[in-house]
Design a protein around this motif. Structure first.
Motif, PDB file in Angstrom:
ATOM      1  N   PHE A 138     -41.808   7.191 -44.919  1.00 53.01           N
ATOM      2  CA  PHE A 138     -42.290   6.129 -45.803  1.00 53.01           C
ATOM      3  C   PHE A 138     -41.989   6.479 -47.258  1.00 53.01           C
ATOM      4  CE2 PHE A 138     -45.693   4.206 -48.366  1.00 53.01           C
ATOM      5  CZ  PHE A 138     -45.559   2.881 -48.000  1.00 53.01           C
ATOM      6  N   ILE A 139     -42.299   7.710 -47.652  1.00 52.17           N
ATOM      7  CA  ILE A 139     -42.032   8.161 -49.028  1.00 52.17           C
ATOM      8  C   ILE A 139     -40.533   8.156 -49.314  1.00 52.17           C
ATOM      9  CG2 ILE A 139     -42.216  10.123 -50.608  1.00 52.17           C
ATOM     10  CD1 ILE A 139     -44.822  10.866 -49.157  1.00 52.17           C
ATOM     11  N   ARG A 140     -39.763   8.570 -48.332  1.00 41.24           N
ATOM     12  CA  ARG A 140     -38.305   8.610 -48.504  1.00 41.24           C
ATOM     13  C   ARG A 140     -37.740   7.207 -48.718  1.00 41.24           C
ATOM     14  NH1 ARG A 140     -33.991  10.925 -44.006  1.00 41.24           N
ATOM     15  NH2 ARG A 140     -32.112  10.555 -45.252  1.00 41.24           N
ATOM     16  N   LEU A 141     -38.247   6.242 -47.971  1.00 40.13           N
ATOM     17  CA  LEU A 141     -37.778   4.857 -48.123  1.00 40.13           C
ATOM     18  C   LEU A 141     -38.107   4.311 -49.512  1.00 40.13           C
ATOM     19  CD1 LEU A 141     -38.688   3.268 -44.658  1.00 40.13           C
ATOM     20  CD2 LEU A 141     -36.397   3.720 -45.552  1.00 40.13           C
ATOM     21  N   ILE A 142     -39.309   4.626 -50.003  1.00 38.24           N
ATOM     22  CA  ILE A 142     -39.695   4.152 -51.336  1.00 38.24           C
ATOM     23  C   ILE A 142     -38.812   4.780 -52.406  1.00 38.24           C
ATOM     24  CG2 ILE A 142     -41.549   4.144 -53.058  1.00 38.24           C
ATOM     25  CD1 ILE A 142     -43.528   3.945 -50.774  1.00 38.24           C
ATOM     26  N   LYS A 143     -38.503   6.087 -52.272  1.00 33.59           N
ATOM     27  CA  LYS A 143     -37.616   6.750 -53.230  1.00 33.59           C
ATOM     28  C   LYS A 143     -36.234   6.114 -53.220  1.00 33.59           C
ATOM     29  CE  LYS A 143     -39.748  11.334 -53.489  1.00 33.59           C
ATOM     30  NZ  LYS A 143     -39.560  12.783 -53.241  1.00 33.59           N
ATOM     31  N   GLN A 144     -35.736   5.819 -52.022  1.00 39.66           N
ATOM     32  CA  GLN A 144     -34.428   5.176 -51.916  1.00 39.66           C
ATOM     33  C   GLN A 144     -34.442   3.795 -52.555  1.00 39.66           C
ATOM     34  OE1 GLN A 144     -33.477   5.185 -47.738  1.00 39.66           O
ATOM     35  NE2 GLN A 144     -32.751   7.302 -47.749  1.00 39.66           N
ATOM     36  N   PHE A 145     -35.548   3.073 -52.350  1.00 40.79           N
ATOM     37  CA  PHE A 145     -35.665   1.743 -52.946  1.00 40.79           C
ATOM     38  C   PHE A 145     -35.662   1.824 -54.471  1.00 40.79           C
ATOM     39  CE2 PHE A 145     -38.167  -1.667 -54.799  1.00 40.79           C
ATOM     40  CZ  PHE A 145     -37.602  -2.790 -54.227  1.00 40.79           C
ATOM     41  N   ASN A 146     -36.463   2.735 -55.030  1.00 39.40           N
ATOM     42  CA  ASN A 146     -36.527   2.873 -56.489  1.00 39.40           C
ATOM     43  C   ASN A 146     -35.172   3.296 -57.069  1.00 39.40           C
ATOM     44  OD1 ASN A 146     -39.240   2.208 -56.809  1.00 39.40           O
ATOM     45  ND2 ASN A 146     -39.933   4.270 -56.346  1.00 39.40           N
ATOM     46  N   LYS A 147     -34.483   4.184 -56.351  1.00 34.08           N
ATOM     47  CA  LYS A 147     -33.166   4.633 -56.815  1.00 34.08           C
ATOM     48  C   LYS A 147     -32.176   3.488 -56.795  1.00 34.08           C
ATOM     49  CE  LYS A 147     -29.669   8.186 -55.948  1.00 34.08           C
ATOM     50  NZ  LYS A 147     -29.281   9.327 -55.061  1.00 34.08           N
ATOM     51  N   LYS A 148     -32.196   2.698 -55.724  1.00 34.83           N
ATOM     52  CA  LYS A 148     -31.274   1.565 -55.590  1.00 34.83           C
ATOM     53  C   LYS A 148     -31.586   0.509 -56.649  1.00 34.83           C
ATOM     54  CE  LYS A 148     -28.214  -0.928 -53.141  1.00 34.83           C
ATOM     55  NZ  LYS A 148     -28.280  -2.215 -53.798  1.00 34.83           N
ATOM     56  N   ALA A 149     -32.881   0.204 -56.820  1.00 31.14           N
ATOM     57  CA  ALA A 149     -33.279  -0.846 -57.770  1.00 31.14           C
ATOM     58  C   ALA A 149     -32.934  -0.454 -59.198  1.00 31.14           C
ATOM     59  CB  ALA A 149     -34.774  -1.131 -57.645  1.00 31.14           C
ATOM     60  N   SER A 150     -33.203   0.815 -59.558  1.00 35.07           N
ATOM     61  CA  SER A 150     -32.912   1.273 -60.927  1.00 35.07           C
ATOM     62  C   SER A 150     -31.401   1.331 -61.159  1.00 35.07           C
ATOM     63  CB  SER A 150     -33.524   2.653 -61.157  1.00 35.07           C
ATOM     64  OG  SER A 150     -32.985   3.602 -60.258  1.00 35.07           O
ATOM     65  N   HIS A 151     -30.644   1.687 -60.136  1.00 38.82           N
ATOM     66  CA  HIS A 151     -29.182   1.741 -60.275  1.00 38.82           C
ATOM     67  C   HIS A 151     -28.623   0.334 -60.485  1.00 38.82           C
ATOM     68  CE1 HIS A 151     -25.046   3.043 -59.700  1.00 38.82           C
ATOM     69  NE2 HIS A 151     -24.895   2.073 -58.819  1.00 38.82           N
ATOM     70  N   ASP A 152     -29.155  -0.646 -59.732  1.00 41.50           N
ATOM     71  CA  ASP A 152     -28.685  -2.026 -59.894  1.00 41.50           C
ATOM     72  C   ASP A 152     -29.043  -2.573 -61.257  1.00 41.50           C
ATOM     73  OD1 ASP A 152     -27.661  -1.939 -57.382  1.00 41.50           O
ATOM     74  OD2 ASP A 152     -29.302  -3.030 -56.418  1.00 41.50           O
ATOM     75  N   THR A 153     -30.238  -2.189 -61.741  1.00 46.61           N
ATOM     76  CA  THR A 153     -30.669  -2.659 -63.063  1.00 46.61           C
ATOM     77  C   THR A 153     -29.771  -2.128 -64.152  1.00 46.61           C
ATOM     78  OG1 THR A 153     -32.940  -2.730 -62.277  1.00 46.61           O
ATOM     79  CG2 THR A 153     -32.607  -2.780 -64.650  1.00 46.61           C
ATOM     80  N   ILE A 154     -29.435  -0.842 -64.063  1.00 39.42           N
ATOM     81  CA  ILE A 154     -28.534  -0.231 -65.050  1.00 39.42           C
ATOM     82  C   ILE A 154     -27.162  -0.861 -64.967  1.00 39.42           C
ATOM     83  CG2 ILE A 154     -27.344   1.904 -65.672  1.00 39.42           C
ATOM     84  CD1 ILE A 154     -29.827   3.433 -64.786  1.00 39.42           C
TER      85      ILE A 154
END
Length: 334
Positions: free
Chosen positions: A318-334
């Motif tokens: 669960f924690i790993r999925l959230i980290k992946q989501f935050n990484k993906k979302a922040s990368h798309d935002t940048i």
């Protein structure tokens, strides 16, 4: 990663991709080193709390002094306060626009919120005391709901939109708070379950329509959040029914849709709740498989020794999925 390190990494990424110049990078770093603190969010929170306290105080005042003040006087006072709140809000409003708008002074956002809450109290009190709608008690819910929807779109207010959706759900017999939803009698009332799921699907369809037509598309997260909770809880409650297979399919399809949508709109709250509901549904499904598989009692007992490892592994994943989501979302935002 702390917020400060994340911001530094994001700024460096912009510099490396040449979206900003070295001089601009130095200016950003110098500004952050000032460690300025904004009170904007805190002040808005206090304004929101003041509106809730004021409207709650009006309700308590009515309850404690209803015999001494009189019904007509209470209704007149409510009407006057509500009227002046609406008057100043309409006077200072930009007007309806399909795109996102806001008041020049944010205090009017909370004034219109107070006006809508007071109008709900006014209509409810009018129906309770004088039964102006006769035995059509649903109209006492529909009228404030229509007012709330109109004000939400006209004044572009998400808090009022939440009130409007709650009123719409109440009209069909649902209580939309998570605690209240769990106490709805879904298991013994299939009509209520179907109504809940239908409402959730309708909210999703409206969110899609609004996004495609640029009609207050920033409201989509509110509609989708309500839809996720309503559909998921209705399905989970019916997993203990004889027709649980239909609801597990509905829940799986719902979670898959909201999982993909959370990535599209980059909503971590939608993503987290989707995972939670999917996890609950999966565990109930696995338990039912064990129940119908007629496993030997000794083998069934041995499964319980694996349960702690299962939950620990679930938490890690669960924690790993959230980290992946935050990484993906922040990368798309940048």
């Amino acid at each position: 990663m702390s917020m400060k390190k994340f911001e530094e990494a994001a700024t460096k990424s912009l510099l490396e991709k040449e979206f900003i110049t070295p001089e601009q990078y130095d200016q950003v770093q110098a500004y952050r080193n000032l460690n300025l603190f904004s009170l904007h969010t805190e002040l808005k929170l206090f304004l929101y709390a003041s509106v809730l306290l004021f409207t709650s105080g009006i309700g308590i005042l009515i309850y404690q002094n209803i015999d001494s003040i009189g019904h007509i006087a209470i209704l007149a006072l409510l009407f006057l306060i509500t009227f002046f709140c609406f008057y100043f809000c309409f006077k200072n409003a930009i007007g309806f626009k399909k795109q996102q708008t806001q008041f020049e002074n944010p205090i009017f956002d909370y004034l219109i919120l107070a006006a809508v809450l007071l109008s709900c109290i006014f209509v409810g009190y009018l129906q309770f005391q004088y039964t102006v709608f006769g035995t059509h008690y649903g109209l006492a819910t529909v009228v404030p709901t229509v007012i709330a929807f109109f004000c939400a779109y006209y004044f572009d207010n998400k808090s009022i939109l939440s009130i409007a959706i709650t009123g719409l759900a109440a009209y069909i017999g649902l209580s939309v708070s998570p605690q209240s939803l769990l106490h709805n009698d879904f298991n013994e009332n299939n009509t209520l379950s179907y109504s809940a799921i239908s409402l959730g699907i309708s909210l999703v369809i409206w969110a899609i329509y609004s996004s495609n037509n640029d009609l207050k598309k920033h409201f989509s997260l509110v509609f989708l959040t309500f839809a996720l909770h309503i559909i998921s809880i209705a399905c989970i409650n019916n997993l203990f029914d004889s027709y649980w297979g239909i609801f597990i399919i509905l829940l799986a399809g719902s979670c898959y849709y909201f999982y993909r949508t959370s990535y599209l709109i980059k909503s971590v709250s939608l993503f987290v709740f989707t995972l939670i509901y999917a996890y609950i549904g999966l565990n109930i499904f696995l338990f039912k498989l064990l129940e119908f598989s007629n496993i030997d009692s000794e083998l069934f007992i041995s499964f319980f020794f694996l349960v702690p490892f299962y939950f620990i592994g679930s938490i890690i994943y669960f924690i790993r999925l959230i980290k992946q989501f935050n990484k993906k979302a922040s990368h798309d935002t940048i």
